[in-house]
Design a protein around this motif. Structure first.
Motif, PDB file in Angstrom:
ATOM      1  N   GLY A 106       1.013  -0.884   0.303  1.00  0.00           N
ATOM      2  CA  GLY A 106       0.158  -0.189  -0.274  1.00  0.00           C
ATOM      3  C   GLY A 106       1.135   1.595   0.153  1.00  0.00           C
ATOM      4  N   SER A 107       0.523   2.147  -0.448  1.00  0.00           N
ATOM      5  CA  SER A 107       0.772   3.520  -0.623  1.00  0.00           C
ATOM      6  C   SER A 107      -0.253   4.862   0.239  1.00  0.00           C
ATOM      7  CB  SER A 107       1.568   4.692  -1.343  1.00  0.00           C
ATOM      8  OG  SER A 107       1.989   5.323  -1.531  1.00  0.00           O
ATOM      9  N   ASN A 108       0.020   6.079   1.102  1.00  0.00           N
ATOM     10  CA  ASN A 108      -0.706   6.422   1.646  1.00  0.00           C
ATOM     11  C   ASN A 108      -0.166   7.930   1.048  1.00  0.00           C
ATOM     12  OD1 ASN A 108      -3.415   7.818   2.093  1.00  0.00           O
ATOM     13  ND2 ASN A 108      -2.598   7.582   4.620  1.00  0.00           N
ATOM     14  N   ASN A 109      -0.451   8.592  -0.527  1.00  0.00           N
ATOM     15  CA  ASN A 109       0.663  10.004  -0.410  1.00  0.00           C
ATOM     16  C   ASN A 109      -0.575  10.569  -1.141  1.00  0.00           C
ATOM     17  OD1 ASN A 109       2.561  10.208  -2.623  1.00  0.00           O
ATOM     18  ND2 ASN A 109       3.158   8.592  -2.664  1.00  0.00           N
ATOM     19  N   ASP A 110       0.218  11.945  -1.581  1.00  0.00           N
ATOM     20  CA  ASP A 110      -0.252  13.168  -2.048  1.00  0.00           C
ATOM     21  C   ASP A 110      -0.241  13.265  -3.761  1.00  0.00           C
ATOM     22  OD1 ASP A 110      -0.963  15.361  -2.768  1.00  0.00           O
ATOM     23  OD2 ASP A 110       0.444  16.467  -1.359  1.00  0.00           O
ATOM     24  N   LEU A 111      -1.467  12.942  -3.809  1.00  0.00           N
ATOM     25  CA  LEU A 111      -1.452  12.788  -5.617  1.00  0.00           C
ATOM     26  C   LEU A 111      -2.318  14.759  -5.987  1.00  0.00           C
ATOM     27  CD1 LEU A 111      -2.866   9.318  -6.035  1.00  0.00           C
ATOM     28  CD2 LEU A 111      -0.376   9.891  -5.445  1.00  0.00           C
ATOM     29  N   SER A 112      -2.595  14.626  -5.425  1.00  0.00           N
ATOM     30  CA  SER A 112      -3.588  15.882  -5.831  1.00  0.00           C
ATOM     31  C   SER A 112      -3.109  17.613  -5.057  1.00  0.00           C
ATOM     32  CB  SER A 112      -4.969  16.190  -5.424  1.00  0.00           C
ATOM     33  OG  SER A 112      -4.974  15.433  -4.424  1.00  0.00           O
ATOM     34  N   GLY A 113      -2.203  17.369  -4.275  1.00  0.00           N
ATOM     35  CA  GLY A 113      -1.956  18.713  -2.716  1.00  0.00           C
ATOM     36  C   GLY A 113      -0.756  18.920  -3.299  1.00  0.00           C
ATOM     37  N   PRO A 114      -0.262  20.111  -2.216  1.00  0.00           N
ATOM     38  CA  PRO A 114       1.380  20.777  -2.640  1.00  0.00           C
ATOM     39  C   PRO A 114       2.631  19.632  -2.947  1.00  0.00           C
ATOM     40  CG  PRO A 114       0.150  20.752   0.194  1.00  0.00           C
ATOM     41  CD  PRO A 114      -0.908  20.105  -1.104  1.00  0.00           C
ATOM     42  N   PHE A 115       2.221  18.591  -2.936  1.00  0.00           N
ATOM     43  CA  PHE A 115       3.478  17.544  -2.692  1.00  0.00           C
ATOM     44  C   PHE A 115       3.194  16.826  -3.764  1.00  0.00           C
ATOM     45  CE2 PHE A 115       4.379  19.221   1.991  1.00  0.00           C
ATOM     46  CZ  PHE A 115       5.521  20.204   1.426  1.00  0.00           C
ATOM     47  N   ALA A 116       1.970  17.137  -4.740  1.00  0.00           N
ATOM     48  CA  ALA A 116       1.591  15.815  -5.883  1.00  0.00           C
ATOM     49  C   ALA A 116       2.746  15.749  -6.810  1.00  0.00           C
ATOM     50  CB  ALA A 116       0.738  16.324  -6.379  1.00  0.00           C
ATOM     51  N   ALA A 117       4.074  16.889  -6.758  1.00  0.00           N
ATOM     52  CA  ALA A 117       5.175  16.930  -8.253  1.00  0.00           C
ATOM     53  C   ALA A 117       5.954  15.785  -7.331  1.00  0.00           C
ATOM     54  CB  ALA A 117       5.642  18.128  -7.694  1.00  0.00           C
ATOM     55  N   PHE A 118       6.115  14.738  -5.931  1.00  0.00           N
ATOM     56  CA  PHE A 118       6.481  13.698  -5.657  1.00  0.00           C
ATOM     57  C   PHE A 118       5.270  12.954  -5.214  1.00  0.00           C
ATOM     58  CE2 PHE A 118       8.922  17.414  -3.841  1.00  0.00           C
ATOM     59  CZ  PHE A 118      10.791  16.787  -4.477  1.00  0.00           C
TER      60      PHE A 118
END
Length: 388
Positions: free
Chosen positions: A36-48
């Protein structure tokens, strides 16, 4: 009648046990391991976050096409929290309790990972190469916490010390999000200032993740005599800070990011907006090492699969972290449990050509890479200037 009922119940239980999967471990069957991965795909760190998960999936696709690891295919489930804590808690619960993942990979955000530890640890779900370099990712030591690179704290200490000596600066400051991530950057800048003769930590400003106007903050730091400013902001925010400083004529003020701001996109902003910005990170920029066959292969596979012009730093981290996980699963052997996975991780020692660093874990050290690479944006590219 009672005896017959008991016999029937016993027979039914035995049949159910015989039909049950051989592996009782969460997230593991004879044919699959669930990550699993709990990630930022749409917020301020989506570039990562967005490119990191794409790159990891490409690694897993290649592994699965070759038959998997010890007969198991890797299934990768990603949740988007947009760098918002309520969504991060929901995503964590879904992945650990709903999907029942075996391990977490590339989960983004210092506060998000810290909040997840209690639940993940209780279920023996390993946390591998999170997209945060906070000290808490490997400190205090935990058998199933595995950090990827040097910490934000160490990155900023090394970077500020090098920059101060290079520029003859004395006054150190910080602009940061008041989170665990931001505090690591601030404390790193403060501590190296206190320990180094001639350096003083003189000022700071705090910001929200959605702040976009930094005129007042920069004017304050300038009035306080800031010469080097350590940044703990979102990628877009760091770009805005650099551009605003140039418009205000603050040419003597130098800005240094940790790995959270060491992104290829930072160097590619048109008009030289970020020219002269520094970063202290746990890896080297991809484009500076395009002479390596392994880097060329990764670049080609990623751009062809995604249609993106550049892999960028997020993709680099995704590829390298997935490679670490794959090596650990192979080393764990066919009997995959949290304990064998831990031993597999602790056996790793290899050169990661794509990230440009050495990855080594052991039974007493769960931080994969220790080097700090200092770079500056010059002519639209990150250029390495020092390594420690």
């Amino acid at each position: 009648m009672k005896t017959l009922t008991t016999r029937l119940a016993t027979a039914a239980m035995a049949a159910a046990m015989a039909a049950a999967p051989v592996h009782a471990q969460q997230g593991v069957t004879d044919t699959e391991v669930l990550i699993g991965s709990n990630n930022d795909l749409s917020g301020p760190f989506a570039a990562f976050g967005a490119p990191a998960t794409k790159a990891a999936q490409l690694v897993f696709d290649e592994v699965n096409e070759a038959g998997g690891i010890h007969g198991r295919k890797i299934r990768f489930v990603v949740e988007d929290h947009g760098y918002q804590m309520p969504k991060a808690i929901q995503g964590m619960n879904k992945l650990v309790n709903g999907d029942k993942v075996f391990a977490m990979l590339l989960s983004l955000g210092t506060p998000m990972n810290i909040a997840a530890f209690k639940l993940q640890d209780a279920k023996k779900v390993a946390n591998v190469s999170p997209l945060t370099a906070a000290r808490q990712m490997a400190e205090p030591f935990h058998p199933l916490h595995f950090a990827g690179t040097a910490t934000y704290y160490d990155q900023i200490r090394v970077g500020v010390a090098h920059l101060a000596e290079m520029k003859g600066a004395t006054n150190i400051c910080a602009m940061y999000l008041p989170t665990d991530f931001g505090k690591d950057i601030k404390e790193g800048a403060e501590s190296i200032s206190a320990e180094t003769e001639g350096l003083s930590f003189v000022s700071e400003t705090t910001h929200k993740p959605d702040d976009s106007d930094f005129v007042g903050a920069l004017q304050k730091l300038n009035a306080d005599g800031c010469q080097i400013v350590a940044l703990a902001l979102g990628v877009r925010q760091a770009i805005t800070v650099s551009g605003t400083a140039k418009k205000l004529g603050l040419t003597e003020m130098s800005f240094i990011n940790s790995s959270a701001g060491f992104h290829t996109v930072m160097a590619k902003v048109p008009g030289g907006v970020t020219e002269g910005m520094y970063a202290a990170s746990g890896w080297a920029d991809l484009l500076s090492r395009m002479d390596k066959p392994e880097v060329q292969k990764f670049f080609k596979r990623y751009t062809e699969a995604t249609g993106e012009e550049l892999p960028g730093s997020g993709a680099l981290l995704g590829h390298s972290s997935a490679e670490t996980l794959v090596r650990a699963l192979e080393a764990a052997g066919p009997d995959l449990t949290p304990e064998t996975f831990q031993k597999g991780m602790e056996s790793l020692n290899y050169e990661d050509v794509v990230s440009g660093n050495t990855v080594t874990y052991s039974a007493t050290d769960h931080q994969g890479a220790d080097e700090v690479v200092i770079s500056v944006i010059k002519d639209g590219n990150w250029m390495e200037i020092a390594r420690q």
